[in-house]
Enzyme design. Structure first.
Site, PDB file in Angstrom:
ATOM      1  N   HIS A  18      -1.568   0.465 -28.636  1.00 49.80           N
ATOM      2  CA  HIS A  18      -1.070   1.070 -29.634  1.00 49.80           C
ATOM      3  C   HIS A  18      -0.235   2.220 -29.500  1.00 49.80           C
ATOM      4  CE1 HIS A  18      -5.401  -0.241 -31.448  1.00 49.80           C
ATOM      5  NE2 HIS A  18      -4.416  -1.164 -32.071  1.00 49.80           N
ATOM      6  N   LYS A  42     -15.070  -3.977 -40.648  1.00 49.32           N
ATOM      7  CA  LYS A  42     -15.197  -4.132 -39.272  1.00 49.32           C
ATOM      8  C   LYS A  42     -16.508  -3.273 -38.742  1.00 49.32           C
ATOM      9  CE  LYS A  42     -10.818  -5.579 -37.403  1.00 49.32           C
ATOM     10  NZ  LYS A  42      -9.530  -5.291 -36.578  1.00 49.32           N
ATOM     11  N   ARG A  91       1.193  -9.281 -30.381  1.00 44.81           N
ATOM     12  CA  ARG A  91       0.906  -9.150 -29.001  1.00 44.81           C
ATOM     13  C   ARG A  91       0.884 -10.746 -28.371  1.00 44.81           C
ATOM     14  NH1 ARG A  91      -4.938  -7.468 -29.535  1.00 44.81           N
ATOM     15  NH2 ARG A  91      -4.387  -8.425 -31.554  1.00 44.81           N
ATOM     16  N   SER A 129      -9.129  -3.697 -29.353  1.00 46.47           N
ATOM     17  CA  SER A 129     -10.066  -2.604 -29.357  1.00 46.47           C
ATOM     18  C   SER A 129     -11.356  -3.105 -29.211  1.00 46.47           C
ATOM     19  CB  SER A 129     -10.024  -2.219 -30.698  1.00 46.47           C
ATOM     20  OG  SER A 129      -8.951  -1.309 -30.698  1.00 46.47           O
TER      21      SER A 129
END
Ligand code: COA
Length: 161
Positions: A18, A42, A91, A129
């Site tokens: 990030h 989440k 990504r 993450s």
């Protein structure tokens, strides 16, 4: 021309990937607003206040970067902040389908707001993450994937838990 970009995400927690995107964005745009989504879907490890605080600490060196939390629609938040660009990191090809859908939806909701994709440096392409949290929870070394302060917070979280 002064352009403000908004970089939304959950950032639970912020990773070096990030940060790499933020660094690139800070050189491209006059102002970069990192927008931390409350994102109750989440069930984050760090609450939004902690995620904002960690981001503030690790982006302290950038004069044109600021951090906010948000829990409304991204397009509305972008409008409130005067942003004309939504920034997302791409990504791998696997990110593409979701990102394409998100960009399409946001365009339908707010046609003037453009989504721009940046790719992180090669060494960060596989970071996520959730993986970081899993590695840290199992006692692995995450020092090459996250800033030092984030690593310390992860260790503290999992040692207490
Ligand atoms: N380096 C490392 N990891 C990265 C990364 C990078 N450069 N870019 C993304 N990731 C990872 C994140 O760590 C995250 O990993 P995880 O899923 O394992 O936690 C994953 O990629 C995707 O997360 P993120 O980029 O934070 O996006 P998100 O899917 O959590 O966030 C929002 C999506 C917040 C942008 C979206 O839900 C949103 O806009 N919400 C607001 C409400 C709204 O407007 N909804 C309608 C949208 S049409």
């Amino acid at each position: 021309m002064e352009i403000t970009a908004i970089y939304p995400g959950t950032f639970d927690p912020v990773t070096s990937g990030h940060l790499d995107i933020i660094d690139r964005a800070a050189r491209l745009y006059s102002k970069v607003i990192v927008a931390v989504a409350v994102n109750s879907n989440k069930s984050p490890l760090f609450d939004v206040t902690q995620r904002v605080k960690l981001l503030e600490e690790v982006t302290d060196i950038f004069e044109n970067v600021s951090i906010i939390g948000f829990d409304n629609l991204l397009v509305d938040c972008a409008k409130q902040q005067g942003a004309s660009v939504i920034l997302r990191g791409l990504r791998a090809i696997s990110d593409f389908e979701y990102e394409f859908q998100l960009a399409g939806m946001n365009r339908r909701l707010s046609p003037g707001l453009e989504t721009v994709f940046l790719t992180p440096a090669e060494q960060y392409e596989f970071i996520s993450s959730s993986m970081i949290k899993e590695i840290a929870r199992l006692g692995g070394d995450v020092s090459s994937f996250v800033p030092k302060i984030v690593q310390e917070h992860l260790i503290e979280k999992f040692n207490r838990g």
